[in-house]
Design an enzyme around this catalytic site. Structure first.
Site, mmCIF file in Angstrom:
data_model
loop_
_atom_site.group_PDB
_atom_site.id
_atom_site.type_symbol
_atom_site.label_atom_id
_atom_site.label_comp_id
_atom_site.label_asym_id
_atom_site.label_seq_id
_atom_site.Cartn_x
_atom_site.Cartn_y
_atom_site.Cartn_z
ATOM 1 C CG HIS A 294 -51.623 -50.043 -4.219
ATOM 2 N ND1 HIS A 294 -51.087 -51.310 -4.071
ATOM 3 C CD2 HIS A 294 -52.217 -49.750 -3.033
ATOM 4 C CE1 HIS A 294 -51.343 -51.747 -2.856
ATOM 5 N NE2 HIS A 294 -52.036 -50.824 -2.213
ATOM 6 C CE1 TYR A 303 -50.740 -57.447 -0.034
ATOM 7 C CE2 TYR A 303 -50.538 -55.597 -1.530
ATOM 8 C CZ TYR A 303 -50.981 -56.125 -0.338
ATOM 9 O OH TYR A 303 -51.648 -55.338 0.553
#
Length: 325
Positions: A294, A303
């Site tokens: 990312h 998350y």
């Protein structure tokens, strides 16, 4: 549509003359269905409530009044979609008032509904993900079984995207680097992939995945198709061509069903499971960001919500104070 808008608490209200004229316009000139006209009428009753609370006629409401109404609807629990539909009805009404010269500006034009919360990515429970990775189908074609087991290990064990999986080569080459294809380095225990934006990253490959890859590479030459010596792709089909993302989706869904999983499994679900389970165990958001590739950590922070959801589930199930009637 009506369900999202809900039922107006002032459904019996007599509408102002301007609102009645607008409804006549959409009914006769725009020839809208009676059900749609009824929804518009309900929207206008809400707008009349707003005007009454402000002590003003409909044509003198300002953007501030509309924003306040939106905030109140949101606080009352109305969905962003429902608010957006109501605003659309109001916006059309004021656009008509503008065309007929009653108002100089549309007070709803710049007002938008609150953003709907993004759904959390779906992740498997730890036992389900591990069970899928450990699953071996003795009844499947041994060649396909070896290939699919290696793919699952890389998807869940490394958190790779399906596009990264199908672009992997057996070994590094100048052509692979030039064309943005990844490769496996068995000796180093690493997968080198080119993610979004052609950003290259190296991801560690665990022992079970390495074992599955070595087993697959022994089977790979037994495709029965053309000689694979000139085919660089790690994962191939029976005809010796590079496997497609669609094929991976289909094989994974079938494998999940055969393994007894209750939900349909797709490649990105295993990537989500990898990230969620790693974060639950380590708590290291930066490490998860690097492994997933990312560019921005805010993408990875979703998350932490999954992790909190996991903890909240445990709390609700186990803590005496959580057992609310």
């Amino acid at each position: 549509m009506g369900e999202d808008r809900g039922v107006s608490p002032a459904s019996a209200r007599v509408l102002p003359a301007l609102a009645e004229k607008y409804l006549e316009y959409v009914r006769v000139e725009k020839r809208l269905a009676e059900r749609t006209v009824a929804l518009y009428a309900d929207d206008l009753r809400r707008l009349a409530d707003v005007a009454e609370a402000a002590g003003l006629p409909l044509e003198r409401l300002h953007t501030a009044h509309v924003r306040r109404a939106v905030a109140q609807m949101h606080a009352a629990g109305r969905s962003p979609r429902g608010i957006a539909l109501i605003l659309s009805g109001w916006r059309g009404f004021y656009a008509w008032l503008g065309r007929t010269g009653v108002v100089a500006a549309n007070p709803v034009q710049s007002v938008r509904a609150p953003k709907a919360p993004k759904p959390l990515p779906k992740a498997l429970a730890v036992d389900a993900a591990v069970g899928l990775a450990d699953f071996r189908d003795a009844e499947d074609d041994p060649w396909l079984e070896a290939r699919d087991a290696a793919m699952v290990e890389l998807l869940y064990g490394c958190g790779l995207r399906v596009g990264e999986i199908v672009s992997l080569d057996v070994a590094a080459s100048a052509e692979a680097q030039r064309d943005g294809r990844g490769w496996i380095d068995l000796a180093a225990g690493e997968a080198h992939v080119f993610g979004k934006g052609s950003k290259r990253r190296a991801v560690p490959v665990g022992a079970p995945a390495l074992a599955a890859l070595r087993h697959w590479l022994l089977r790979r030459a037994e495709s029965g198709g053309p000689d694979l010596a000139a085919q660089p792709a790690l994962f191939v089909g029976r005809h010796g061509t590079r496997l497609t993302a669609q094929s991976v989706w289909q094989r994974l869904r079938s494998r999940g069903a055969r393994a007894g999983l209750a939900v349909p499994v797709h490649p990105h679900m295993l990537r989500h499971s990898f990230a969620s389970h790693l974060l639950q165990s380590s708590g290291d958001l930066r490490a998860v960001q690097e492994l997933l590739g990312h560019a921005n950590i805010t993408t990875t922070q979703v998350y932490t919500r999954l992790d909190y959801q996991h903890l909240a589930t445990i709390y609700d199930a186990a803590h005496p104070r959580a057992r609310r009637k």
